[in-house]
Design an enzyme around this catalytic site. Sequence first.
Site, PDB file in Angstrom:
ATOM      1  N   GLY A 223       0.824  -1.203   0.000  1.00 13.47           N
ATOM      2  CA  GLY A 223       0.000   0.000   0.000  1.00 13.47           C
ATOM      3  C   GLY A 223       0.855   1.248   0.000  1.00 13.47           C
ATOM      4  N   GLY A 224       0.336   2.320   0.583  1.00 15.73           N
ATOM      5  CA  GLY A 224       0.987   3.620   0.523  1.00 15.73           C
ATOM      6  C   GLY A 224       1.968   3.850   1.660  1.00 15.73           C
ATOM      7  CG  PHE A 225       5.830   5.589   0.901  1.00 20.08           C
ATOM      8  CD1 PHE A 225       7.073   5.190   1.343  1.00 20.08           C
ATOM      9  CD2 PHE A 225       5.513   5.401  -0.433  1.00 20.08           C
ATOM     10  CE1 PHE A 225       7.984   4.614   0.484  1.00 20.08           C
ATOM     11  CE2 PHE A 225       6.414   4.826  -1.305  1.00 20.08           C
ATOM     12  CZ  PHE A 225       7.665   4.435  -0.852  1.00 20.08           C
ATOM     13  CB  ALA A 226       0.654   8.003   4.730  1.00 22.34           C
ATOM     14  CB  THR A 227      -1.016   2.959   5.094  1.00 22.73           C
ATOM     15  OG1 THR A 227      -2.062   3.826   4.659  1.00 22.73           O
ATOM     16  CG2 THR A 227      -1.618   1.800   5.862  1.00 22.73           C
ATOM     17  N   GLY A 228       2.131   2.697   5.581  1.00 27.99           N
ATOM     18  CA  GLY A 228       3.293   1.901   5.968  1.00 27.99           C
ATOM     19  C   GLY A 228       3.990   2.462   7.196  1.00 27.99           C
ATOM     20  CD  GLU A 243       4.892  -2.822  -3.794  1.00 29.56           C
ATOM     21  OE1 GLU A 243       5.152  -1.587  -3.803  1.00 29.56           O
ATOM     22  OE2 GLU A 243       3.901  -3.309  -4.322  1.00 29.56           O
ATOM     23  CB  CYS A 277       3.396  -0.178  -7.094  1.00 35.04           C
ATOM     24  SG  CYS A 277       3.619  -1.953  -7.288  1.00 35.04           S
TER      25      CYS A 277
END
Length: 468
Positions: A223-228, A243, A277
Amino acid sequence: MSDTHTLDVLTVDNLLVYDKFSGDVVAALPQNDVDGARDALARAVAAAPAAAKTARHERAAVLERAARILDERSENVAHLIVTEAGKTIRQARKEVSRAINTLKLSAHEATANAGEVIPFESFPGGEGRRGWFSREPLGVIVAITPYNDALNLVAHKIGPAIAGGNTVVLKPSPHTPLTAQLMVDVLVEAGLPDDVITVVRGDRSVAQALVSAREVRLVSFTGGFATGRAIAAAAGIKRLAMELGGNAPVIVFADADLDSAVSACVSGAFWAAGQNCIGAQRLLVQREMYERFVAAFVEATGRLVHGDPREETTDIGPMISASAAHAARQTVLDAVAAGAHLRIGGTVEGSVMAPTVLTDVPRTCTVWTEEVFAPVVVIEPFDSEEAAIEAANDSEYALQAGVFTQNLSRALRVADAIEAGGVMVNDSSDYRLDAMPFGGAKYGSMGREGVRFAYEEMTQPKVISILT
């Protein structure tokens, strides 16, 4: 991969699933609250010992049977992906075929990747010792999956997990829960005990309860960087495999075959409405070829058919939501306001964004610095090999890249210099074989996917040494 617009399908009581082209509601599914997530986790913990003891041939047989069932129902599954994820029917069929392969690869790992003999006698003092290491399950895995490959990326997480003898709590994207549930149902039909994989649907509080639980041994997230970042902050001491998307460059040298480069880059930029991605986002073209490449690329883009994903002739379907499409359009408008030249596209109708090409984009713009996750591509000229490499590496996010040239020495030299998890030579950045290691090389790179490599992330070596 985009973090945006992941909660607009959640209501107080139900998770509403929409047809991504028409906007019609196609399902209303119950959600889990935090207590429900903890109950699911408790089921996974209780099932873990039996899953670990399941013979490898039994794990493999379940995965092989699931692959056969999926193959038999492939057309119906593809139509579900079209409805729920918005992929065109041709793209959806390809995703189903890849998911079948992912399950078969997982079956192979279950029986082939059991461990190795250790040569203890290779160092003085080890004489008389015999032994090996085996690959043992970690236990409970939390898998959080995205919407853009709603079937195959579920397969990429739960296939290797099953092969390794683990149990899984699966939290699919709220945009595509039906496809994820279908994959789990197929596995249960193939013989998987129904407590080996538990599906949880809910909001961020549910996800946080899962990833922070002490009983969880690995969190696998795409998923996305903020969620990561939020997951990493909440997870505590446990394995993380993430990823988190990219901002893929493709370098086209003047000696490249123009037609092949244009064709591959058009596909690479606009596949799955750009929600990819490893999609080609920044095309770097040597100045001697630049004007010809831009003209050919814009012409080819103009021939793409965008609209109803059920039509066999459609090349680009809807994005995951109308709000995501309008956010992408605003990013384009911001670039134009900063001086970029809009060559084609930029319009939105409902959730469908026309394929969009920008040139003369300032490097301060979001379309250069961040993953857009939309059918938007930037084309920029370069004058030297060094400048091309510098531009390609001008991003914190580095999943894959592409290089087009007929000079083998240059191809290898540039591939070595590009900071990315993979470099495709004479192809777009978006080629992926489900058996290859897959992951990033810079910020946010945590572990590798690709069935063998995910399997090894989801198992741990155990050494047995016998002194004779």
